[in-house]
Design a protein around this motif. Structure first.
Motif, PDB file in Angstrom:
ATOM      1  N   LEU A   1       0.944  -1.250  -0.025  1.00 19.73           N
ATOM      2  CA  LEU A   1       0.029  -0.001   0.131  1.00 19.73           C
ATOM      3  C   LEU A   1       1.014   1.344   0.041  1.00 19.73           C
ATOM      4  N   GLY A   2       2.047   1.285   0.804  1.00 24.22           N
ATOM      5  CA  GLY A   2       2.688   2.492   0.966  1.00 24.22           C
ATOM      6  C   GLY A   2       3.684   2.743  -0.514  1.00 24.22           C
ATOM      7  N   THR A   3       4.013   1.429  -1.215  1.00 20.60           N
ATOM      8  CA  THR A   3       4.678   1.647  -2.204  1.00 20.60           C
ATOM      9  C   THR A   3       3.925   2.173  -3.391  1.00 20.60           C
ATOM     10  N   ARG A   4       2.481   1.793  -3.373  1.00 20.32           N
ATOM     11  CA  ARG A   4       1.556   2.156  -4.275  1.00 20.32           C
ATOM     12  C   ARG A   4       1.147   3.742  -4.445  1.00 20.32           C
ATOM     13  N   ALA A   5       0.976   4.157  -3.162  1.00 20.10           N
ATOM     14  CA  ALA A   5       1.088   5.417  -2.478  1.00 20.10           C
ATOM     15  C   ALA A   5       2.142   6.358  -3.132  1.00 20.10           C
ATOM     16  N   PHE A   6       3.306   6.030  -2.952  1.00 16.46           N
ATOM     17  CA  PHE A   6       4.450   6.550  -3.284  1.00 16.46           C
ATOM     18  C   PHE A   6       4.469   6.495  -4.788  1.00 16.46           C
ATOM     19  N   MET A   7       4.080   5.588  -5.469  1.00 13.44           N
ATOM     20  CA  MET A   7       4.369   5.611  -7.229  1.00 13.44           C
ATOM     21  C   MET A   7       3.271   6.457  -7.609  1.00 13.44           C
ATOM     22  N   ALA A   8       1.868   6.479  -6.854  1.00 15.01           N
ATOM     23  CA  ALA A   8       0.938   7.284  -7.412  1.00 15.01           C
ATOM     24  C   ALA A   8       1.463   8.990  -7.144  1.00 15.01           C
ATOM     25  N   LYS A   9       1.782   9.264  -6.032  1.00 14.79           N
ATOM     26  CA  LYS A   9       2.163  10.604  -5.530  1.00 14.79           C
ATOM     27  C   LYS A   9       3.133  11.114  -6.577  1.00 14.79           C
ATOM     28  N   TYR A  10       4.243  10.446  -7.147  1.00 12.33           N
ATOM     29  CA  TYR A  10       5.141  10.854  -7.843  1.00 12.33           C
ATOM     30  C   TYR A  10       5.261  10.631  -9.218  1.00 12.33           C
ATOM     31  N   GLY A  11       4.088   9.838  -9.789  1.00 16.37           N
ATOM     32  CA  GLY A  11       3.913   9.371 -11.147  1.00 16.37           C
ATOM     33  C   GLY A  11       4.739   8.463 -11.445  1.00 16.37           C
ATOM     34  N   ILE A  12       4.998   7.365 -10.718  1.00 17.26           N
ATOM     35  CA  ILE A  12       6.073   6.450 -11.419  1.00 17.26           C
ATOM     36  C   ILE A  12       4.959   5.275 -11.773  1.00 17.26           C
ATOM     37  N   ARG A  13       5.370   4.719 -13.013  1.00 16.47           N
ATOM     38  CA  ARG A  13       4.689   3.675 -13.651  1.00 16.47           C
ATOM     39  C   ARG A  13       5.282   2.430 -13.646  1.00 16.47           C
ATOM     40  N   ALA A  14       4.869   1.138 -13.260  1.00 16.31           N
ATOM     41  CA  ALA A  14       5.384  -0.146 -13.259  1.00 16.31           C
ATOM     42  C   ALA A  14       6.118  -0.457 -14.476  1.00 16.31           C
ATOM     43  N   GLU A  15       5.557   0.360 -15.837  1.00  9.59           N
ATOM     44  CA  GLU A  15       6.255  -0.191 -16.944  1.00  9.59           C
ATOM     45  C   GLU A  15       7.789   0.367 -17.034  1.00  9.59           C
ATOM     46  N   GLY A  16       7.922   1.657 -16.508  1.00  6.83           N
ATOM     47  CA  GLY A  16       9.115   2.056 -16.278  1.00  6.83           C
ATOM     48  C   GLY A  16      10.240   1.205 -15.571  1.00  6.83           C
ATOM     49  N   ALA A  17       9.547   0.675 -14.689  1.00  9.55           N
ATOM     50  CA  ALA A  17      10.534  -0.109 -13.671  1.00  9.55           C
ATOM     51  C   ALA A  17      11.080  -1.478 -14.668  1.00  9.55           C
ATOM     52  N   SER A  18      10.507  -1.706 -15.517  1.00 13.70           N
ATOM     53  CA  SER A  18      11.252  -2.919 -16.475  1.00 13.70           C
ATOM     54  C   SER A  18      12.246  -2.468 -17.356  1.00 13.70           C
ATOM     55  N   ARG A  19      11.818  -1.079 -18.102  1.00 13.84           N
ATOM     56  CA  ARG A  19      13.046  -0.267 -18.762  1.00 13.84           C
ATOM     57  C   ARG A  19      14.136  -0.246 -17.687  1.00 13.84           C
TER      58      ARG A  19
ATOM     59  N   ALA B   1      15.120  -1.590 -15.290  1.00  8.76           N
ATOM     60  CA  ALA B   1      15.802  -2.967 -15.144  1.00  8.76           C
ATOM     61  C   ALA B   1      16.727  -3.441 -16.084  1.00  8.76           C
ATOM     62  N   ALA B   2      16.195  -3.271 -17.470  1.00  9.68           N
ATOM     63  CA  ALA B   2      17.048  -3.478 -18.695  1.00  9.68           C
ATOM     64  C   ALA B   2      18.242  -2.857 -18.604  1.00  9.68           C
ATOM     65  N   SER B   3      18.261  -1.425 -18.462  1.00  9.28           N
ATOM     66  CA  SER B   3      19.187  -0.428 -18.669  1.00  9.28           C
ATOM     67  C   SER B   3      20.141  -0.949 -17.702  1.00  9.28           C
ATOM     68  N   LEU B   4      19.771  -1.221 -16.498  1.00  5.34           N
ATOM     69  CA  LEU B   4      20.869  -1.688 -15.328  1.00  5.34           C
ATOM     70  C   LEU B   4      21.543  -2.937 -15.772  1.00  5.34           C
ATOM     71  N   ASP B   5      20.920  -3.838 -16.472  1.00  2.00           N
ATOM     72  CA  ASP B   5      21.362  -5.209 -16.821  1.00  2.00           C
ATOM     73  C   ASP B   5      22.255  -5.015 -17.869  1.00  2.00           C
ATOM     74  N   ALA B   6      21.975  -4.030 -18.907  1.00  4.31           N
ATOM     75  CA  ALA B   6      22.914  -3.709 -19.755  1.00  4.31           C
ATOM     76  C   ALA B   6      24.209  -2.987 -19.373  1.00  4.31           C
ATOM     77  N   ALA B   7      24.080  -2.245 -18.515  1.00 11.27           N
ATOM     78  CA  ALA B   7      25.187  -1.360 -17.879  1.00 11.27           C
ATOM     79  C   ALA B   7      26.219  -2.551 -17.181  1.00 11.27           C
ATOM     80  N   LEU B   8      25.503  -3.445 -16.490  1.00  7.65           N
ATOM     81  CA  LEU B   8      26.296  -4.339 -15.585  1.00  7.65           C
ATOM     82  C   LEU B   8      26.993  -5.120 -16.659  1.00  7.65           C
ATOM     83  N   ARG B   9      26.412  -5.670 -17.659  1.00  6.39           N
ATOM     84  CA  ARG B   9      27.123  -6.444 -18.605  1.00  6.39           C
ATOM     85  C   ARG B   9      28.304  -5.461 -19.480  1.00  6.39           C
ATOM     86  N   ALA B  10      28.149  -4.121 -19.690  1.00  8.01           N
ATOM     87  CA  ALA B  10      29.048  -3.464 -20.119  1.00  8.01           C
ATOM     88  C   ALA B  10      30.420  -3.309 -19.113  1.00  8.01           C
ATOM     89  N   LEU B  11      29.970  -3.238 -17.941  1.00  7.53           N
ATOM     90  CA  LEU B  11      31.032  -3.088 -17.002  1.00  7.53           C
ATOM     91  C   LEU B  11      32.013  -4.431 -16.938  1.00  7.53           C
TER      92      LEU B  11
END
Length: 107
Positions: free
Chosen positions: A3-21, A23-33
């Motif tokens: 519930l707290g996470t949902r409220a935080f996401m709603a307050k700051y306009g964070i969408r779940a779809e952005g999290a997967s993008r 995560a993919a960017s983080l994985d790519a950066a780790l592979r590059a490292l």
């Protein structure tokens, strides 16, 4: 917690779809490292042969997976700042970060 996470996401306009993008960017950066570590000059942990800002930035990236053990924090907080799946996949990067810190922590 959900519930707290949902409220935080709603307050700051964070969408779940952005999290997967992100995560993919983080994985790519780790592979590059990983590629950069594999092709670094010499046996020292430094990416460019000598300790530089590049090493600090790369080690900071690895800290996303798990905070270094020398940082003092409560066990519960340490568990929050740990990504077990990525730690298993990128254990070599954690080892690299720890070797870098051991070699240059006192600077």
């Amino acid at each position: 917690a959900r519930l707290g996470t949902r409220a935080f996401m709603a307050k700051y306009g964070i969408r779940a779809e952005g999290a997967s993008r992100e995560a993919a960017s983080l994985d790519a950066a780790l592979r590059a490292l990983r590629r950069a570590i594999e092709t670094r000059p010499g046996a020292a942990p430094a990416l460019l042969g000598e300790f530089s800002y590049a090493d600090i930035c790369a080690a900071s990236l690895v800290n996303i997976l798990q905070r270094p053990s020398h940082l003092k924090m409560d066990d519960a907080l340490r568990r929050v700042y740990r990504d077990p799946d990525r730690c298993a996949t990128h254990g070599d990067l954690l080892q690299w970060r720890d070797a870098l810190v051991a070699a240059h922590r006192g600077l």
